[in-house]
Design a protein around this motif. Structure first.
Motif, short mmCIF file in Angstrom:
data_model
loop_
_atom_site.label_atom_id
_atom_site.label_comp_id
_atom_site.label_asym_id
_atom_site.label_seq_id
_atom_site.Cartn_x
_atom_site.Cartn_y
_atom_site.Cartn_z
N LEU A 49 0.87 -1.17 0.00
CA LEU A 49 0.00 0.00 0.00
C LEU A 49 0.90 1.23 0.00
O LEU A 49 1.66 1.45 0.95
CB LEU A 49 -0.90 0.00 1.23
N LEU A 50 0.87 2.00 -1.09
CA LEU A 50 1.68 3.21 -1.22
C LEU A 50 0.82 4.42 -0.83
O LEU A 50 -0.22 4.65 -1.43
CB LEU A 50 2.17 3.38 -2.66
N ILE A 51 1.28 5.17 0.16
CA ILE A 51 0.52 6.32 0.64
C ILE A 51 1.35 7.58 0.43
O ILE A 51 2.51 7.66 0.86
CB ILE A 51 0.17 6.16 2.14
N GLY A 52 0.77 8.54 -0.26
CA GLY A 52 1.48 9.79 -0.51
C GLY A 52 0.59 10.80 -1.17
O GLY A 52 -0.43 10.45 -1.78
N VAL A 53 0.96 12.06 -1.06
CA VAL A 53 0.17 13.14 -1.66
C VAL A 53 0.27 13.05 -3.18
O VAL A 53 1.17 12.40 -3.72
CB VAL A 53 0.65 14.52 -1.16
N PRO A 54 -0.65 13.68 -3.91
CA PRO A 54 -0.60 13.63 -5.37
C PRO A 54 0.71 14.20 -5.93
O PRO A 54 1.29 15.12 -5.37
CB PRO A 54 -1.80 14.48 -5.80
N GLY A 55 1.14 13.62 -7.05
CA GLY A 55 2.30 14.17 -7.75
C GLY A 55 3.64 13.57 -7.36
O GLY A 55 4.68 14.06 -7.77
N LEU A 56 3.64 12.51 -6.54
CA LEU A 56 4.90 11.91 -6.11
C LEU A 56 5.29 10.69 -6.95
O LEU A 56 6.14 9.90 -6.56
CB LEU A 56 4.82 11.51 -4.63
N ALA A 57 4.64 10.52 -8.10
CA ALA A 57 4.99 9.47 -9.08
C ALA A 57 4.67 8.07 -8.58
O ALA A 57 5.34 7.11 -8.93
CB ALA A 57 6.45 9.56 -9.48
N ALA A 113 -3.98 -0.76 -7.99
CA ALA A 113 -5.27 -0.33 -7.46
C ALA A 113 -5.15 1.14 -7.08
O ALA A 113 -4.73 1.49 -5.98
CB ALA A 113 -5.65 -1.18 -6.24
N ASP A 114 -5.47 2.00 -8.03
CA ASP A 114 -5.25 3.44 -7.85
C ASP A 114 -6.34 4.06 -6.98
O ASP A 114 -7.53 3.91 -7.26
CB ASP A 114 -5.22 4.12 -9.22
N GLU A 115 -5.92 4.73 -5.90
CA GLU A 115 -6.83 5.37 -4.94
C GLU A 115 -7.86 4.37 -4.42
O GLU A 115 -9.07 4.56 -4.55
CB GLU A 115 -7.50 6.60 -5.57
N ILE A 116 -7.35 3.33 -3.79
CA ILE A 116 -8.19 2.22 -3.32
C ILE A 116 -9.23 2.67 -2.30
O ILE A 116 -10.31 2.07 -2.19
CB ILE A 116 -7.30 1.09 -2.73
N ASN A 117 -8.96 3.75 -1.57
CA ASN A 117 -9.91 4.21 -0.55
C ASN A 117 -11.05 5.04 -1.13
O ASN A 117 -11.87 5.56 -0.39
CB ASN A 117 -9.18 5.01 0.54
N ARG A 118 -11.13 5.14 -2.45
CA ARG A 118 -12.24 5.89 -3.07
C ARG A 118 -13.43 5.00 -3.40
O ARG A 118 -14.47 5.49 -3.83
CB ARG A 118 -11.77 6.57 -4.36
N PHE A 149 1.20 -13.04 -8.43
CA PHE A 149 0.10 -12.07 -8.33
C PHE A 149 0.50 -11.03 -7.29
O PHE A 149 0.78 -11.36 -6.14
CB PHE A 149 -1.19 -12.77 -7.92
N PHE A 150 0.56 -9.78 -7.73
CA PHE A 150 1.15 -8.73 -6.91
C PHE A 150 0.28 -7.47 -7.01
O PHE A 150 0.04 -6.97 -8.11
CB PHE A 150 2.57 -8.45 -7.44
N VAL A 151 -0.21 -6.99 -5.86
CA VAL A 151 -1.08 -5.81 -5.83
C VAL A 151 -0.31 -4.63 -5.24
O VAL A 151 0.26 -4.73 -4.15
CB VAL A 151 -2.36 -6.06 -5.01
N LEU A 152 -0.31 -3.54 -5.98
CA LEU A 152 0.22 -2.27 -5.49
C LEU A 152 -0.94 -1.29 -5.44
O LEU A 152 -1.48 -0.90 -6.49
CB LEU A 152 1.32 -1.75 -6.43
N ALA A 153 -1.36 -0.92 -4.25
CA ALA A 153 -2.49 0.00 -4.09
C ALA A 153 -1.95 1.37 -3.68
O ALA A 153 -0.98 1.47 -2.93
CB ALA A 153 -3.45 -0.53 -3.04
N THR A 154 -2.59 2.42 -4.18
CA THR A 154 -2.20 3.77 -3.78
C THR A 154 -3.33 4.43 -3.00
O THR A 154 -4.50 4.08 -3.16
CB THR A 154 -1.85 4.65 -5.01
N SER A 177 3.01 -1.05 4.35
CA SER A 177 2.39 0.26 4.15
C SER A 177 3.54 1.24 4.03
O SER A 177 4.28 1.47 4.99
CB SER A 177 1.48 0.63 5.33
N VAL A 178 3.71 1.80 2.83
CA VAL A 178 4.89 2.61 2.54
C VAL A 178 4.48 4.06 2.34
O VAL A 178 3.61 4.36 1.52
CB VAL A 178 5.62 2.09 1.27
N TRP A 179 5.11 4.95 3.09
CA TRP A 179 4.86 6.39 2.96
C TRP A 179 5.84 6.98 1.97
O TRP A 179 7.05 6.84 2.13
CB TRP A 179 4.99 7.08 4.31
N LEU A 180 5.34 7.66 0.95
CA LEU A 180 6.18 8.40 0.02
C LEU A 180 6.24 9.85 0.45
O LEU A 180 5.20 10.48 0.65
CB LEU A 180 5.64 8.31 -1.42
#
Length: 320
Positions: A49-57, A113-118, A149-154, A177-180
């Protein structure tokens, strides 16, 4: 991929990791530690789970990794109106008037899984079932998902309006859970210079699905000393207030601690972290290296921690 023994195979994994990282950093700058954690999760059979503000690639990082891994890749943009059938697939009536199951984007090796919390919990659960079981049930049938099978969620931490936060039980399915964070100034100079010119990169696949599966099995065979295993399990147990083994900081500031899945991920994560650095067995430093990303989303602060503005990172630092 014919190695004489497991030691030679681990040397091959270290070399392959260096090659992967070199190719990724042609496009992604200043995120070496994040790239390493994503690779650790991949070879550990975990999800991130990648967590970060918009624009961090975040999205660019995932698409870049998918290209160099040479795997099937699907991007799913999670929205409030997304239904489980939109990601799993649905039945249609074909020309012979027979029901036929059409597979959805979840049938791929790498899922962004882009913006999984939406998206609502019902759709989140469909994804998280696949993450746990590596299979899905649709139209009364069980479909095995292709390995690896590998899930990367943002997830965007600052825009909470119209979101559905992941419940703790679902968060537990993610290994990391990774903070960018924002890039350093020098890295941002490089990013702006390269992305505002006509510079392009032709990325090449570095590793195949067969190799990834081989190395995932190899990681599990790595021996671990009892003192390192005990340290990992004790570290998880220290987060659980009221169990007799809890650390003072846990009793003081935590409502809930990490479950047994954290212990499992601490061990397998330490094995992978050691292997990618050329070691043939993990030590306590390897457990400590993966601990923050494994424990961050598994411990819940109490009201006292909130009142005193104590962060999860500060608690983990004291535990480690």
């Amino acid at each position: 991929m014919e190695f004489k023994n497991d030691v030679e195979a681990l040397d091959g994994l270290r070399d392959k990791f260096s090659e992967l990282k070199k190719e990724i950093t042609r496009v992604i700058y200043g995120q070496d530690e994040i790239i390493t954690q994503v690779m650790v999760s991949l070879f550990s059979r975990g999800h991130v789970l990648l967590i970060g503000v918009p624009g961090l690639a975040k999205t660019l990082m995932v698409t870049t990794i998918a290209k160099i891994l040479g795997l099937n890749y699907s991007r799913i943009q999670f929205t409030p109106d997304l239904m489980p059938s939109d990601i799993i697939g649905t039945e249609i009536l074909d020309k012979e008037r027979q029901f036929k199951f059409i597979k959805g984007p979840l049938f791929a090796n790498i899922i962004l899984a882009d913006e999984i919390n939406r998206t609502p919990p019902k759709t989140q659960s469909a994804l998280l079932e696949a993450m746990q079981e590596r299979a899905i049930t649709a139209a009364g049938q069980r479909f095995e998902l292709e390995s690896p099978f590998f899930v990367l969620a943002t997830q965007n931490p600052i825009e909470q309006e119209g979101t559905y936060p992941l419940p703790e039980a679902q968060l537990d399915r993610f290994m990391f859970s990774v903070w960018l964070d924002y890039p350093k100034y020098d890295d941002e100079i490089t990013i702006v210079k390269n992305t505002t010119s006509n510079l392009t990169f032709d990325l090449k696949p570095v590793i195949s699905a067969k190799e990834i599966l081989y190395y995932q099995d190899l990681i599990r065979k790595i021996p671990i000393n009892d003192n390192v295993l005990n340290y990992a399990v004790t570290l998880a147990a220290k987060t659980r207030p009221g169990n007799g083994m809890a650390a003072d900081v846990s009793e003081q500031y935590l409502k809930w601690g990490a479950g047994p899945r954290a212990s499992q991920y601490l061990v397998v994560g330490a094995k992978t972290h050691a292997a990618l650095r050329g070691k043939y067995s993990p030590d306590i430093e390897d457990v400590q290296a993966v601990a923050p990303s494994i424990l961050r989303h598994r411990i819940i602060k109490n009201y006292k921690a909130e009142a005193e503005n104590i962060s999860v990172e500060q608690i983990i630092e004291k535990l480690v």
